[in-house]
Design an enzyme around this catalytic site. Structure first.
Site, short mmCIF file in Angstrom:
data_model
loop_
_atom_site.label_atom_id
_atom_site.label_comp_id
_atom_site.label_asym_id
_atom_site.label_seq_id
_atom_site.Cartn_x
_atom_site.Cartn_y
_atom_site.Cartn_z
N LYS A 92 2.46 16.66 -7.96
CA LYS A 92 3.23 16.01 -6.89
C LYS A 92 3.80 17.11 -5.99
O LYS A 92 4.50 18.01 -6.44
CB LYS A 92 4.38 15.22 -7.52
CG LYS A 92 4.47 13.79 -7.04
CD LYS A 92 5.56 13.06 -7.79
CE LYS A 92 5.72 11.66 -7.26
NZ LYS A 92 6.86 10.98 -7.88
O1 G3P Z 1 8.04 7.33 -7.52
C1 G3P Z 1 9.12 7.56 -6.68
C2 G3P Z 1 10.35 6.99 -7.22
O2 G3P Z 1 10.64 7.54 -8.46
C3 G3P Z 1 11.53 7.06 -6.33
O3 G3P Z 1 12.24 5.91 -6.62
O4 G3P Z 1 14.17 4.47 -6.82
O5 G3P Z 1 14.49 6.96 -6.70
O6 G3P Z 1 13.80 5.65 -4.69
P1 G3P Z 1 13.76 5.76 -6.18
#
Ligand code: G3P
Length: 218
Positions: A84
């Site tokens: 990533k």
């Molecule tokens: O895969 C990306 C994710 O982990 C981000 O999610 O909920 O932190 O915006 P969030």
């Protein structure tokens, strides 16, 4: 449509595998920190659980050379590691080099169609638009997914869209209706996908009626 599990929690990933809903896994530094365990041991375990499904692991360096070095070391952990890389100009340099070496990349923190286009042109295997974070600030996360899919279709890019930062089942449904390649779903949202009040009510009433059957043997 493929489902990835957006977590670094091994028991959750095992449970998602049992439900047939873990075609891969995505992690990030926040998710790894929540496990309270070491990065390498966590990744090695996850890779073993979901192999051959891809497991995204994020680099921390901000310069291309640092990212490339970290990516090479991470890809030694298991064959199904995907690197990533954040959406920056250095990140895209790293993506180009790594993909040429056969190391798959997932460009993360994508918030605009142009960012996605640049990642496709750099040769990324995956791009991750963070739709929940866009919705959080009053933008249209799913609109971005639609734009990215159209761009990929227009030019025949091989890049696959991972709909990320999913907050609720509606996001999963909309991603599927748009034909997104992959949704990476937090475990709590995966569990909610099974639920409907009419299903629960139906089971309850069938079981109540079953009690009225005089001979229950079969
Ligand atoms: O895969 C990306 C994710 O982990 C981000 O999610 O909920 O932190 O915006 P969030």
């Amino acid at each position: 449509m493929k489902f990835f599990v957006d977590t670094a929690d091994a028991p959750q990933i095992r449970a998602a595998m049992e439900m047939g809903l873990a075609d891969g896994v995505t992690t990030n530094p926040t998710l790894v920190s929540k496990t309270g365990r070491g990065f390498k041991e966590t990744l090695a375990e996850i890779c073993e659980i979901v192999k051959p499904g891809p497991v995204s692991a994020e680099v921390l360096g901000l310069e291309a050379d640092q990212m490339i070095d970290e990516a090479r070391r991470l890809s030694d952990i298991a064959e199904n590691i995907v690197i990533k890389i954040p959406m920056t100009s250095d990140g895209m340099k790293a993506v180009r080099t790594l993909e040429e070496e056969g190391i798959r990349t997932n460009v993360t923190l994508v918030f605009s169609a142009n960012q996605g286009l640049l990642a496709c042109k750099a040769g990324a295997s995956f791009i991750s638009p963070f739709i929940g974070r866009l919705d959080d600030i009053g933008h249209n996360g799913m609109g971005l997914v639609a734009e990215l899919l159209e761009i990929i279709e227009n030019y025949g890019f091989d890049t696959q869209v991972i709909v990320a930062s999913i907050r609720h089942p509606q996001h999963v449904k909309e991603a599927a209706l748009l034909g997104a390649h992959i949704a990476t779903v937090p475990f709590a949202v995966l569990e909610k996908l099974f639920k409907h009040t009419l299903t629960d009510a139906g089971i309850k009433s069938f079981l109540a009626d079953w009690e009225k059957v005089p001979d229950k043997t079969f």
